[in-house]
Design an enzyme around this catalytic site. Sequence first.
Site, PDB file in Angstrom:
ATOM      1  N   ASN A  62       0.525  -1.184  -0.265  1.00 44.86           N
ATOM      2  CA  ASN A  62      -0.012   0.345  -0.218  1.00 44.86           C
ATOM      3  C   ASN A  62       0.918   1.066   0.096  1.00 44.86           C
ATOM      4  O   ASN A  62       2.027   1.259   1.013  1.00 44.86           O
ATOM      5  CB  ASN A  62      -1.149   0.187   1.438  1.00 44.86           C
ATOM      6  CG  ASN A  62      -1.482   1.501   1.339  1.00 44.86           C
ATOM      7  OD1 ASN A  62      -1.491   1.733   0.127  1.00 44.86           O
ATOM      8  ND2 ASN A  62      -2.354   0.938   2.465  1.00 44.86           N
ATOM      9  N   VAL A  63       0.806   1.810  -0.938  1.00 43.49           N
ATOM     10  CA  VAL A  63       2.201   3.113  -1.171  1.00 43.49           C
ATOM     11  C   VAL A  63       1.631   3.718  -0.415  1.00 43.49           C
ATOM     12  O   VAL A  63       2.684   4.694  -0.249  1.00 43.49           O
ATOM     13  CB  VAL A  63       2.069   3.592  -2.814  1.00 43.49           C
ATOM     14  CG1 VAL A  63       2.676   2.960  -3.689  1.00 43.49           C
ATOM     15  CG2 VAL A  63       0.722   4.199  -3.251  1.00 43.49           C
ATOM     16  N   ASN A  89       2.445   6.378 -10.098  1.00 47.54           N
ATOM     17  CA  ASN A  89       1.277   5.773 -11.070  1.00 47.54           C
ATOM     18  C   ASN A  89       0.306   5.552 -10.366  1.00 47.54           C
ATOM     19  O   ASN A  89      -1.159   6.037 -10.595  1.00 47.54           O
ATOM     20  CB  ASN A  89       0.988   4.970 -12.336  1.00 47.54           C
ATOM     21  CG  ASN A  89      -0.304   4.122 -12.833  1.00 47.54           C
ATOM     22  OD1 ASN A  89      -0.378   5.483 -13.470  1.00 47.54           O
ATOM     23  ND2 ASN A  89      -0.402   3.543 -12.436  1.00 47.54           N
ATOM     24  N   SER A 141      -2.305  13.975 -14.790  1.00 49.77           N
ATOM     25  CA  SER A 141      -3.644  14.127 -15.265  1.00 49.77           C
ATOM     26  C   SER A 141      -3.702  15.175 -16.028  1.00 49.77           C
ATOM     27  O   SER A 141      -3.320  16.293 -15.800  1.00 49.77           O
ATOM     28  CB  SER A 141      -4.756  13.692 -14.468  1.00 49.77           C
ATOM     29  OG  SER A 141      -6.190  14.116 -14.904  1.00 49.77           O
ATOM     30  N   TYR A 154      -8.126  14.481  -5.994  1.00 50.84           N
ATOM     31  CA  TYR A 154      -7.286  14.605  -7.501  1.00 50.84           C
ATOM     32  C   TYR A 154      -7.020  16.150  -7.652  1.00 50.84           C
ATOM     33  O   TYR A 154      -5.604  15.015  -8.200  1.00 50.84           O
ATOM     34  CB  TYR A 154      -8.378  13.962  -8.067  1.00 50.84           C
ATOM     35  CG  TYR A 154      -8.293  13.382  -9.074  1.00 50.84           C
ATOM     36  CD1 TYR A 154      -7.464  12.296  -8.996  1.00 50.84           C
ATOM     37  CD2 TYR A 154      -8.067  13.527 -10.572  1.00 50.84           C
ATOM     38  CE1 TYR A 154      -6.989  11.271 -10.021  1.00 50.84           C
ATOM     39  CE2 TYR A 154      -8.009  12.841 -12.192  1.00 50.84           C
ATOM     40  CZ  TYR A 154      -6.696  11.543 -11.719  1.00 50.84           C
ATOM     41  OH  TYR A 154      -6.329  11.178 -12.286  1.00 50.84           O
ATOM     42  N   ALA A 155      -7.604  16.824  -7.908  1.00 50.97           N
ATOM     43  CA  ALA A 155      -6.979  18.012  -8.584  1.00 50.97           C
ATOM     44  C   ALA A 155      -5.750  18.596  -8.322  1.00 50.97           C
ATOM     45  O   ALA A 155      -4.596  18.980  -9.159  1.00 50.97           O
ATOM     46  CB  ALA A 155      -7.776  19.866  -9.014  1.00 50.97           C
ATOM     47  N   LYS A 158      -2.700  16.117  -8.616  1.00 53.66           N
ATOM     48  CA  LYS A 158      -2.373  16.304  -9.914  1.00 53.66           C
ATOM     49  C   LYS A 158      -1.723  17.278 -10.541  1.00 53.66           C
ATOM     50  O   LYS A 158      -0.567  16.783 -11.111  1.00 53.66           O
ATOM     51  CB  LYS A 158      -3.356  15.346 -10.976  1.00 53.66           C
ATOM     52  CG  LYS A 158      -4.209  14.052 -10.717  1.00 53.66           C
ATOM     53  CD  LYS A 158      -3.000  12.936 -10.681  1.00 53.66           C
ATOM     54  CE  LYS A 158      -3.585  12.182 -10.582  1.00 53.66           C
ATOM     55  NZ  LYS A 158      -1.957  10.819 -10.423  1.00 53.66           N
TER      56      LYS A 158
HETATM   57  N1  LIG Z   1      -7.605   6.186 -16.389  1.00 57.02           N
HETATM   58  C1  LIG Z   1      -8.582   7.697 -16.710  1.00 57.02           C
HETATM   59  O1  LIG Z   1      -9.333   8.257 -16.985  1.00 57.02           O
HETATM   60  C2  LIG Z   1      -6.840   8.575 -15.864  1.00 57.02           C
HETATM   61  C3  LIG Z   1      -7.310  10.110 -16.579  1.00 57.02           C
HETATM   62  C4  LIG Z   1      -5.675  10.573 -16.056  1.00 57.02           C
HETATM   63  C5  LIG Z   1      -4.534  10.420 -15.317  1.00 57.02           C
HETATM   64  N2  LIG Z   1      -5.091   9.084 -14.903  1.00 57.02           N
HETATM   65  C6  LIG Z   1      -3.679   8.314 -13.924  1.00 57.02           C
HETATM   66  O2  LIG Z   1      -3.486   7.539 -13.930  1.00 57.02           O
HETATM   67  C7  LIG Z   1      -3.179   6.782 -13.179  1.00 57.02           C
HETATM   68  C8  LIG Z   1      -3.567   4.625 -13.075  1.00 57.02           C
HETATM   69  O3  LIG Z   1      -5.017   5.371 -13.245  1.00 57.02           O
HETATM   70  P1  LIG Z   1      -5.469   3.764 -14.014  1.00 57.02           P
HETATM   71  O4  LIG Z   1      -6.875   4.342 -14.013  1.00 57.02           O
HETATM   72  O5  LIG Z   1      -5.100   2.701 -14.693  1.00 57.02           O
HETATM   73  O6  LIG Z   1      -6.462   2.858 -12.419  1.00 57.02           O
HETATM   74  P2  LIG Z   1      -6.763   1.528 -11.846  1.00 57.02           P
HETATM   75  O7  LIG Z   1      -7.423   2.227 -11.163  1.00 57.02           O
HETATM   76  O8  LIG Z   1      -7.415   1.087 -13.259  1.00 57.02           O
HETATM   77  O9  LIG Z   1      -5.577   1.108 -11.751  1.00 57.02           O
HETATM   78  C9  LIG Z   1      -4.720   1.970 -10.834  1.00 57.02           C
HETATM   79  C10 LIG Z   1      -4.127   0.232  -9.997  1.00 57.02           C
HETATM   80  O10 LIG Z   1      -3.255   1.326  -8.885  1.00 57.02           O
HETATM   81  C11 LIG Z   1      -3.280   0.653  -7.506  1.00 57.02           C
HETATM   82  N3  LIG Z   1      -3.231   1.353  -6.126  1.00 57.02           N
HETATM   83  C12 LIG Z   1      -4.641   2.072  -5.935  1.00 57.02           C
HETATM   84  N4  LIG Z   1      -4.657   2.328  -4.570  1.00 57.02           N
HETATM   85  C13 LIG Z   1      -2.886   1.670  -3.817  1.00 57.02           C
HETATM   86  C14 LIG Z   1      -2.689   2.089  -3.493  1.00 57.02           C
HETATM   87  N5  LIG Z   1      -2.386   2.060  -1.945  1.00 57.02           N
HETATM   88  N6  LIG Z   1      -0.868   0.908  -2.870  1.00 57.02           N
HETATM   89  C15 LIG Z   1      -0.570   0.240  -4.689  1.00 57.02           C
HETATM   90  N7  LIG Z   1      -1.459   0.305  -4.966  1.00 57.02           N
HETATM   91  C16 LIG Z   1      -2.538   0.748  -5.658  1.00 57.02           C
HETATM   92  C17 LIG Z   1      -5.148  -0.240  -8.024  1.00 57.02           C
HETATM   93  O11 LIG Z   1      -4.594  -1.795  -6.913  1.00 57.02           O
HETATM   94  C18 LIG Z   1      -4.896  -0.598  -9.337  1.00 57.02           C
HETATM   95  O12 LIG Z   1      -3.760  -2.091  -9.880  1.00 57.02           O
HETATM   96  C19 LIG Z   1      -3.241   7.194 -11.846  1.00 57.02           C
HETATM   97  O13 LIG Z   1      -2.787   7.630 -11.303  1.00 57.02           O
HETATM   98  C20 LIG Z   1      -4.694   7.828 -12.698  1.00 57.02           C
HETATM   99  O14 LIG Z   1      -5.350   8.830 -11.560  1.00 57.02           O
HETATM  100  C21 LIG Z   1      -5.804   8.109 -15.361  1.00 57.02           C
END
Ligand SMILES: NC(=O)c1ccc[n+]([C@@H]2O[C@H](COP(=O)([O-])OP(=O)(O)OC[C@H]3O[C@@H](n4cnc5c(N)ncnc54)[C@H](O)[C@@H]3O)[C@@H](O)[C@H]2O)c1
Length: 264
Positions: A62-63, A89, A141, A154-155, A158
Amino acid sequence: MRLKGKISLITGGASGIGEATAKTFAREGSTVMIADRDETNAARVVGEIRAAGGAADCVIVNVGKPADVERMVQTTVDRFGRIDVLLNNAVYTAMGRVADIALEEWQRTLDVSLTAYFYATKLVLPIMVRQRSGVILNTSSTAGFLADYKLVPYAVVKAGVLALTRNTAIEYARKGIRCNAVCPGSTATPGFLRTLTRPKGFKEIYENTIPMGRLAQPQEIANVMLFLASDEASFVTGAYYLADGGFTAHSGNPYVPGQGPDWE
Ligand SMILES: NC(=O)c1ccc[n+]([C@@H]2O[C@H](COP(=O)([O-])OP(=O)(O)OC[C@H]3O[C@@H](n4cnc5c(N)ncnc54)[C@H](O)[C@@H]3O)[C@@H](O)[C@H]2O)c1
């Protein structure tokens, strides 16, 4: 192969953008360490990378907990001896209007989605300085620039990630270390698709706000990560790369009916 022999540590690598990036890096010759709290999906991604002929392992963390971030970095070094690429990420965000966010939820968002990025960076930098090389990537983001309803935590994280990226970049630019951010627009990941299921038809409404008329595929974001991780980006540091289908290019101003885009 653009990452041959490299060791990459990817947080949130068990799903979505992190998963696509882990698989892309592995295809390009990197050994990948997936750091995620989701044991089942982390094992699945490791299995799929190995089945495709790549090298991967995972560490369950858990990061949001500093001790876990320490274990994540130490385990990677113990197992592979170095860290060439760190991708911060993983994400968690509280949701709600400014006056409605509980302090604990605000803090949890900062812990997982900003402090973890800082702490992993802090721990990996001395390793990269010793190596005289390394790449740090941070997932920001479009939300790092723009406001959305009920998304203040979130904002804030990011935007913070962008500041962390720039400051890390200039301080370590003469040590052979590059640090950049990727700013995806809305991407069809399991995490994001869950937010579009209600109300019915919301996904289509959402897609219509994007000039390209669709969400990104995770692979399209992973492609940008790959460029930034590779030597092709050797003069790129302190930068952010938008991959948002034109979303932030549009002012958001309304248009006179009939004089808008040609698809209406
Ligand atoms: N999907 C979008 O539209 C989007 C847009 C802009 C930015 N992002 C960013 O991209 C990144 C990835 O998002 P995604 O959409 O692939 O998400 P996702 O939910 O598909 O995957 C996120 C992963 O992070 C892991 N995770 C969450 N909390 C954690 C913790 N405390 N410790 C360890 N692992 C943890 C989850 O288990 C999951 O495997 C994020 O930083 C998100 O903010 C996503």
